[in-house]
Write a protein that holds these residues in place. Structure first.
Motif, PDB file in Angstrom:
ATOM      1  N   VAL A 168       0.836  -1.193   0.000  1.00 37.12           N
ATOM      2  CA  VAL A 168       0.000   0.000   0.000  1.00 37.12           C
ATOM      3  C   VAL A 168       0.875   1.249   0.000  1.00 37.12           C
ATOM      4  CG1 VAL A 168      -1.764   1.284   1.282  1.00 37.12           C
ATOM      5  CG2 VAL A 168      -1.860  -1.224   1.180  1.00 37.12           C
ATOM      6  N   THR A 172       2.389   0.322   5.143  1.00 31.71           N
ATOM      7  CA  THR A 172       1.191  -0.525   5.150  1.00 31.71           C
ATOM      8  C   THR A 172       1.257  -1.563   4.047  1.00 31.71           C
ATOM      9  OG1 THR A 172      -0.136   1.276   6.062  1.00 31.71           O
ATOM     10  CG2 THR A 172      -1.326  -0.519   5.008  1.00 31.71           C
ATOM     11  N   VAL A 192      -3.994  -6.883   7.820  1.00 33.21           N
ATOM     12  CA  VAL A 192      -3.220  -5.760   7.298  1.00 33.21           C
ATOM     13  C   VAL A 192      -2.083  -5.449   8.249  1.00 33.21           C
ATOM     14  CG1 VAL A 192      -3.283  -3.285   6.758  1.00 33.21           C
ATOM     15  CG2 VAL A 192      -5.192  -4.761   6.091  1.00 33.21           C
ATOM     16  N   ALA A 199      -5.242   0.707   3.808  1.00 32.31           N
ATOM     17  CA  ALA A 199      -5.299  -0.532   3.028  1.00 32.31           C
ATOM     18  C   ALA A 199      -6.654  -0.705   2.357  1.00 32.31           C
ATOM     19  CB  ALA A 199      -5.002  -1.727   3.941  1.00 32.31           C
TER      20      ALA A 199
END
Length: 373
Positions: A168, A172, A192, A199
Motif C-alpha cells: 500500500v 502498510t 493488514v 489498506a
C-alpha cells in the motif's frame, strides 16, 4: 507458562475504559454545518449506555483539522453503539462536511493526576491490567448477504479475481484475505500490517477489485451504488464486522495449519455475550496441552459472530476445542446463546462434530501476500 497478557494481541473484553479518537479534516467553509451536526450527535451519544464523556477540539495550526475524543466504560458498549443502525443515522449529517476521517480506539492502561483517580468509580471501568503484545497485524472483516439462489454465481465471481498489489505504502501492506460463505452470507476477513483504512482505500481503488464488486452488485440483497460516495459508505459501514478478540499460539509450523471460519447466529441481543464466551474459551485453551488452535479471531456485529480459526490438522480432530466448547456444560452454555440452539444441545463428540460441521463456512478463497524481498 506464557501469561494471558503476553498472548493476546487484541481484546475488547478486559473491562478497561476505552478512549476513542476521531481525526477529521473538514471541507473548506463547512465549519458551521459541522458544528450543528456535532451538537445533534453529541446529544444522542450522551444518552448511550457506557458513554462517559467527549470533547471536540480544533487544531491551533490548521483550522480545517478537528478532533473528537470520547471515553467509554469499556469497549463492548462502544462497539454495540458504533455498529448500530442508530449510529449510522446519527453520523450521516457529518459526512457532507468531512473530507477525510480516521478513527482510533485505545484501552486506558495508565493515567496521571488526582482528578483521574478520584473521578471514576469502579462501575465506570478500570485500567487495562497489562500491556498486550501484538504482532503488528490489524484484523477486520466485512459481511453481507446475497439473494438466495445466487450463491454459486457469487462464489465463482469472488474466487476468480486477480489479487491486488500487496504493498500500500512504505508503512502498510496487505498480508492475507480469506473469503467464506455460509448459505447466502459472505464474510471477507482481512489482515493488514499498518494502517487498516489506508489498506481498504488502496484495495477499493484497484481495478481488479472494482470489477469484482461491480460483478456481484446485481446479486446483493442490499442495494448499493459504488459511484455514489454516500451509498458506498453506508454499505460498508453496515458490512463492517469488527474483530473483538484475537489470541495466537506459540511455535506452530504454519505448513501444518488449516484455516476455517465458524458461523454462530446468536439469539437477539446475545451477540456480544456469545463473542465474549468464545473469547474466554480461546483464552483458556491457549495453554492447554494438545490445543489444536494455532490462532483464533472472534468477529462480532449485532447477533452475528464469526470465529476465524487456524487449526493444526483436521477441524474435527478435537471437535470441542475447535467449536469453542471444551469443558463441562460449555456446549449447553453455547446453545443457550444461539438462535434455536437449545432445540438440539450437542453433548457427545459425535453431536459436537455434526454441530461443528454445520457451523463450518465454505472457503471460497484464501490468499496470502508473498514475503517481502
Amino acid at each position: 507458562m506464557t501469561t494471558l497478557s503476553e498472548r493476546i494481541s487484541q481484546s475488547a473484553f478486559d473491562g478497561s475504559r476505552l478512549r476513542v479518537i476521531l481525526l477529521l479534516d473538514l471541507h473548506d467553509g463547512a465549519q458551521k454545518q459541522f458544528l450543528e451536526a456535532y451538537e445533534h450527535m453529541r446529544n444522542q451519544v450522551a444518552s448511550v449506555p457506557g458513554h462517559i464523556n467527549d470533547q471536540l477540539c480544533q487544531s491551533i495550526e490548521n483550522p480545517s483539522q478537528w478532533l473528537i475524543t470520547s471515553e467509554w466504560e469499556s469497549a463492548p458498549p462502544f462497539l454495540a453503539w458504533v455498529n448500530s443502525e442508530e449510529h449510522v443515522e446519527t453520523v450521516q449529517p457529518l459526512h457532507s462536511c468531512v473530507r477525510d476521517t480516521r478513527s482510533l480506539r485505545f484501552s486506558v492502561l495508565r493515567e496521571t493526576g488526582a482528578p483521574f483517580t478520584e473521578s471514576f468509580a469502579p462501575s465506570k471501568g478500570g485500567l487495562q491490567a497489562a500491556p498486550r503484545v501484538g504482532d503488528g497485524v490489524v484484523r477486520h472483516a466485512l459481511t453481507f448477504t446475497v439473494k438466495p439462489g445466487t450463491e454459486e454465481k457469487v462464489a465463482k465471481i469472488l474466487a476468480g479475481y486477480t489479487s491486488p498489489s500487496a504493498r500500500v505504502d512504505d508503512d502498510t501492506r496487505l498480508r492475507r484475505t480469506s473469503l467464506f460463505m455460509h448459505g447466502n452470507r459472505v464474510v471477507r476477513a482481512i489482515e493488514v500490517q499498518g494502517d487498516l483504512m489506508a489498506a481498504l482505500r488502496h484495495v477499493a481503488r484497484q481495478p481488479e477489485v472494482r470489477a469484482v464488486e461491480d460483478a456481484i452488485n446485481p446479486y446483493l440483497e442490499q442495494d448499493r451504488d459504488l459511484d455514489d460516495p454516500n451509498s458506498a459508505r453506508l454499505f460498508f459501514t453496515r458490512a463492517a464486522l469488527p474483530a473483538v478478540h484475537h489470541v495466537s499460539g506459540d511455535g506452530v509450523d504454519t505448513d501444518e495449519v488449516n484455516r476455517h471460519a465458524l458461523f454462530y447466529q446468536a439469539k437477539e441481543g446475545c451477540g456480544m455475550a456469545l463473542a465474549r464466551m468464545l473469547a474466554k474459551q480461546d483464552e483458556a485453551a491457549a495453554d492447554s496441552p494438545g490445543n489444536p488452535i494455532a490462532g483464533s479471531t472472534v468477529f462480532q456485529r449485532d447477533d452475528i459472530v464469526v470465529r476465524l480459526v487456524d487449526v493444526v490438522g483436521p477441524l474435527d480432530g478435537h471437535p470441542a476445542m475447535a467449536l469453542g466448547v471444551a469443558g463441562d456444560r460449555k456446549a449447553a452454555c453455547l446453545a443457550k446463546l444461539l438462535a434455536d440452539g437449545e432445540e438440539g444441545v450437542p453433548t457427545t463428540d459425535a453431536e459436537i462434530s455434526r454441530f461443528l460441521a454445520r457451523s463450518d463456512m465454505q472457503l471460497i478463497t484464501d490468499r496470502s501476500a508473498p514475503p517481502e524481498s
